[in-house]
Design an enzyme around this catalytic site. Structure first.
Site, mmCIF file in Angstrom:
data_model
loop_
_atom_site.group_PDB
_atom_site.id
_atom_site.type_symbol
_atom_site.label_atom_id
_atom_site.label_comp_id
_atom_site.label_asym_id
_atom_site.label_seq_id
_atom_site.Cartn_x
_atom_site.Cartn_y
_atom_site.Cartn_z
ATOM 1 N N ARG A 112 0.842 -1.206 0.000
ATOM 2 C CA ARG A 112 0.000 0.000 0.000
ATOM 3 C C ARG A 112 0.880 1.260 0.000
ATOM 4 O O ARG A 112 0.566 2.263 -0.635
ATOM 5 C CB ARG A 112 -0.884 -0.037 1.249
ATOM 6 C CG ARG A 112 -1.723 1.197 1.445
ATOM 7 C CD ARG A 112 -2.533 1.065 2.718
ATOM 8 N NE ARG A 112 -3.324 2.253 2.955
ATOM 9 C CZ ARG A 112 -4.073 2.440 4.036
ATOM 10 N NH1 ARG A 112 -4.137 1.495 4.953
ATOM 11 N NH2 ARG A 112 -4.766 3.545 4.203
ATOM 12 N N ASN A 163 1.999 2.240 14.966
ATOM 13 C CA ASN A 163 1.140 1.176 14.431
ATOM 14 C C ASN A 163 1.221 0.957 12.912
ATOM 15 O O ASN A 163 0.941 -0.132 12.441
ATOM 16 C CB ASN A 163 -0.321 1.371 14.887
ATOM 17 C CG ASN A 163 -0.910 2.679 14.460
ATOM 18 O OD1 ASN A 163 -0.201 3.599 14.062
ATOM 19 N ND2 ASN A 163 -2.222 2.783 14.545
ATOM 20 N N TYR A 164 1.608 1.991 12.178
ATOM 21 C CA TYR A 164 1.867 1.834 10.736
ATOM 22 C C TYR A 164 3.214 2.502 10.462
ATOM 23 O O TYR A 164 3.270 3.602 9.887
ATOM 24 C CB TYR A 164 0.752 2.478 9.895
ATOM 25 C CG TYR A 164 -0.544 1.708 9.940
ATOM 26 C CD1 TYR A 164 -0.803 0.699 9.017
ATOM 27 C CD2 TYR A 164 -1.498 1.973 10.918
ATOM 28 C CE1 TYR A 164 -1.994 -0.017 9.065
ATOM 29 C CE2 TYR A 164 -2.687 1.258 10.982
ATOM 30 C CZ TYR A 164 -2.925 0.266 10.058
ATOM 31 O OH TYR A 164 -4.102 -0.436 10.118
ATOM 32 N N ASP A 224 10.128 17.780 22.715
ATOM 33 C CA ASP A 224 9.892 19.226 22.881
ATOM 34 C C ASP A 224 10.969 20.024 22.164
ATOM 35 O O ASP A 224 10.693 21.079 21.590
ATOM 36 C CB ASP A 224 9.890 19.608 24.371
ATOM 37 C CG ASP A 224 8.641 19.100 25.079
ATOM 38 O OD1 ASP A 224 7.861 18.371 24.438
ATOM 39 O OD2 ASP A 224 8.449 19.429 26.268
ATOM 40 N N GLU A 259 -3.049 14.031 12.900
ATOM 41 C CA GLU A 259 -4.065 12.976 12.916
ATOM 42 C C GLU A 259 -3.912 12.293 14.257
ATOM 43 O O GLU A 259 -2.873 11.700 14.544
ATOM 44 C CB GLU A 259 -3.842 11.997 11.766
ATOM 45 C CG GLU A 259 -3.932 12.637 10.377
ATOM 46 C CD GLU A 259 -5.287 13.222 10.022
ATOM 47 O OE1 GLU A 259 -6.279 12.944 10.726
ATOM 48 O OE2 GLU A 259 -5.355 13.976 9.038
ATOM 49 N N ARG A 292 -5.632 0.414 15.810
ATOM 50 C CA ARG A 292 -5.723 1.244 14.600
ATOM 51 C C ARG A 292 -6.507 2.493 14.969
ATOM 52 O O ARG A 292 -7.486 2.417 15.709
ATOM 53 C CB ARG A 292 -6.449 0.482 13.481
ATOM 54 C CG ARG A 292 -5.689 -0.783 13.032
ATOM 55 C CD ARG A 292 -6.331 -1.437 11.823
ATOM 56 N NE ARG A 292 -7.760 -1.603 12.017
ATOM 57 C CZ ARG A 292 -8.701 -0.896 11.385
ATOM 58 N NH1 ARG A 292 -8.389 0.013 10.497
ATOM 59 N NH2 ARG A 292 -9.976 -1.109 11.628
ATOM 60 N N CYS A 293 -6.061 3.637 14.423
ATOM 61 C CA CYS A 293 -6.752 4.880 14.776
ATOM 62 C C CYS A 293 -8.212 4.802 14.379
ATOM 63 O O CYS A 293 -9.086 5.276 15.093
ATOM 64 C CB CYS A 293 -6.073 6.071 14.123
ATOM 65 S SG CYS A 293 -5.944 5.941 12.334
ATOM 66 N N THR A 294 -8.486 4.194 13.229
ATOM 67 C CA THR A 294 -9.873 4.135 12.758
ATOM 68 C C THR A 294 -10.558 2.806 13.110
ATOM 69 O O THR A 294 -11.553 2.445 12.487
ATOM 70 C CB THR A 294 -9.949 4.334 11.227
ATOM 71 O OG1 THR A 294 -9.075 3.380 10.627
ATOM 72 C CG2 THR A 294 -9.572 5.723 10.795
ATOM 73 N N GLU A 387 -10.290 5.723 24.460
ATOM 74 C CA GLU A 387 -9.771 4.926 23.337
ATOM 75 C C GLU A 387 -8.888 3.822 23.919
ATOM 76 O O GLU A 387 -7.802 4.106 24.431
ATOM 77 C CB GLU A 387 -8.936 5.845 22.428
ATOM 78 C CG GLU A 387 -8.329 5.137 21.253
ATOM 79 C CD GLU A 387 -7.331 6.012 20.461
ATOM 80 O OE1 GLU A 387 -6.540 6.748 21.078
ATOM 81 O OE2 GLU A 387 -7.344 5.915 19.223
ATOM 82 N N ARG A 447 -9.207 4.040 7.054
ATOM 83 C CA ARG A 447 -8.529 5.052 6.252
ATOM 84 C C ARG A 447 -8.409 4.517 4.826
ATOM 85 O O ARG A 447 -8.216 3.336 4.630
ATOM 86 C CB ARG A 447 -7.150 5.306 6.847
ATOM 87 C CG ARG A 447 -6.469 6.529 6.328
ATOM 88 C CD ARG A 447 -5.247 6.861 7.166
ATOM 89 N NE ARG A 447 -4.118 7.075 6.290
ATOM 90 C CZ ARG A 447 -3.076 6.267 6.206
ATOM 91 N NH1 ARG A 447 -2.998 5.215 6.973
ATOM 92 N NH2 ARG A 447 -2.107 6.528 5.393
#
Ligand code: NAP
Length: 487
Positions: A112, A163-164, A224, A259, A292-294, A387, A447
């Protein structure tokens, strides 16, 4: 390819000004596999002076890079995509070990990403400016025309999550480069071996010295310093809302593209195709252990069909496979860290204590947590709002679509939501009222395809990604007004 970026003692190097350099202060972070704690390598914990060098180098190199033709930039990106595919197996094996993701998903992440990079090159070649006549505004004259082109912002700081580690680094690097910026990549510490590997692919493809540099070190220690560095012109961050909010609170006058976290709801109405809904909820909620965020992170189902939906979900949960992703492709893998697993278990314990009904799972072995489903979750439970980034889903029963919309919108997050219904009017009714970046009708939250706009509202993000949107976010219009004297 991996031997180019580490030494014989398995100490990885950073890409700086076109060279792979060792730690100058001999300070390293040990990267272990979340699967079995084996040591995968050591990465430099970079000092402030090393960070300065990376950013200064990027600043200088950008001045030439911005003038490289769009076509040449695109050719480099095409080569980077080819190189990634050539080394797909080596990179995917590293990814399986480093972030405990199943092999099939690691392969598809690399593929991908190659597609993403190619499409970015194509899109970059097709972005053009515009010319705006002055006389369309009231009082305007036809002797004026505005020529609008896009120009780069300068040095883009790309910070990616665990995660990705390939895709979410490349989705910042490729559009950033195509827009004419130089990049400083700060990968997540767990995931940085893959991030360095990706940087090597871009370098081998011909990205000139200094145009892409990497910075490794714990975000809590050097974060920072990098994010407030005066050499940084733009920050593209993907990660938790906590860290994203922190970055936005300490930076000043630097545009941000972020994101962040989510609590994506699957809203199930009385006329949903429940078989399709259950399949999407299980795939969306539990793959890669929900990291996964989504991922689907809550189910808001109308009371009338809640029992039938549960009947369809439970057999699918039984079929989920669990274990060590080195042995075989499994749905449920050990979570990224013990802290992450502890946090998920806190949410499970809180739900149990407050009276939620455990329908499935709930147990833990090391960092491997069973796929877990609760019914009768109520709004006083943490699981309704937080979450988990783990394989646990709450079912919240609602009386109708309006209650579902109300609860969905009460979340601090606004990444995506899904609505399952066979009634087009209801689909639009719900979609129009949800405060999220994207609503999926009759599909899990997810996504992609990557040329779609991707964004979170409220605590889920700032700005818009997606191939063309990312190139536009990482560039600005430059306006030249022509004033003719003889019209
Ligand atoms: P994280 O802990 O927020 O870390 C993300 C990145 O920020 C890492 O590179 C981390 O480096 C760095 N970082 C930490 N503290 C920093 C600081 N003070 N300044 C600058 N950088 C700092 O997130 P994660 O655990 O990797 O990823 C999971 C989270 O990301 C979840 O909340 C998930 O929803 C979100 N996410 C969102 C999307 C999206 O597109 N919306 C996609 C994927 C993930 P270290 O690793 O060195 O700490």
């Amino acid at each position: 390819m991996i031997t180019a970026i580490r030494d014989e003692k398995n100490r990885y190097r950073n890409l700086q000004n076109g060279q792979w350099v060792e730690s100058r202060n001999d300070t390293y972070i040990t990267i272990k596999s979340p699967i079995d704690d084996t040591v995968l390598g050591m990465v430099p914990a970079m000092s402030k002076e090393e960070v300065d060098m990376a950013i200064e180098t990027a600043k200088k190199a950008q001045k030439q890079w911005r003038n490289v033709t769009t076509d040449e930039k695109a050719e480099i990106l095409y080569r980077a995509a080819d190189i990634l595919l050539k080394y797909k197996e080596e990179l995917a094996e590293l990814m399986v070990r480093e972030i405990s993701k199943d092999r099939k998903s690691c392969y598809s992440e690399v593929e991908r990403t190659a597609d993403f990079i190619r499409f970015t090159a194509d899109t970059g070649k097709n972005i053009s400016g515009e010319s705006i006549p002055g006389d369309s505004f009231p009082g305007g004259k036809n002797n004026k025309v505005s020529i609008v082109r896009r120009e780069p912002l300068g040095v883009v700081l790309a910070i990616s999550p665990f995660n990705y580690p390939v895709n979410l680094a490349a989705s910042k690097i490729a559009p950033g480069l195509m827009a004419g910026n130089s990049i400083v990549l700060k990968p997540a510490s767990q995931g940085c071996l893959c991030g360095l590997y990706l940087a090597r692919a871009f370098q081998e493809a011909g990205v000139p010295a200094g145009v892409l540099n990497t910075v490794t070190g714990k975000g809590s220690e050097i974060g920072d310093y990098i994010t407030t560095h005066k050499g940084i012109d733009f920050i593209n961050f993907t990660g938790s809302t906590e860290v994203g909010a922190h970055i936005s609170s300490i930076t000043s006058m630097v545009p941000l593209l972020m994101e962040l976290g989510g609590k994506d709801a699957a809203i199930v109405l009385e006329d949903a195709d429940l078989e399709l809904t259950a399949s999407n909820i299980v795939a969306g909620g539990y793959s890669y252990s929900g990291q996964r965020c989504t991922a689907v992170k809550r189910i808001l189902v109308v009371e009338e069909v809640a029992d039938q939906l549960i009947e369809k979900i439970l057999p699918k949960l039984e079929k989920l496979t669990m274990g060590n992703p080195l042995d075989r492709d499994v749905d449920i893998v050990p979570l990224i860290s013990t802290n992450a697993a502890d946090f998920v278990c806190e949410l499970i314990a809180d739900a149990k204590e407050k009276g939620a009904k455990l329908l499935f799972g709930g147990n833990r072995e090391g960092n491997l947590i069973q796929p877990t489903l609760f019914d009768n979750v109520t709004t006083d439970m943490r699981l309704a709002w937080e979450e988990p980034f783990g394989p646990v889903l709450p079912i919240i029963r609602v009386k109708d679509k309006d209650e579902a919309i109300k609860l969905a919108n009460e979340s601090e997050y606004g990444l995506q939501s899904a609505v399952f219904t066979q009634n087009i009017n209801n689909a639009f009714y719900v979609a129009n009222k949800l405060e999220v970046g994207t609503v999926q009708v009759n599909n899990k939250t997810e996504r992609g395809p990557d040329h779609f706009p991707f964004l979170g509202v409220k605590a889920s993000g700032i700005g818009t990604q997606g191939i063309r949107y990312s190139i536009e976010s990482m560039s600005r219009p430059k306006v030249t007004v022509i004033n003719l004297s003889n019209n």
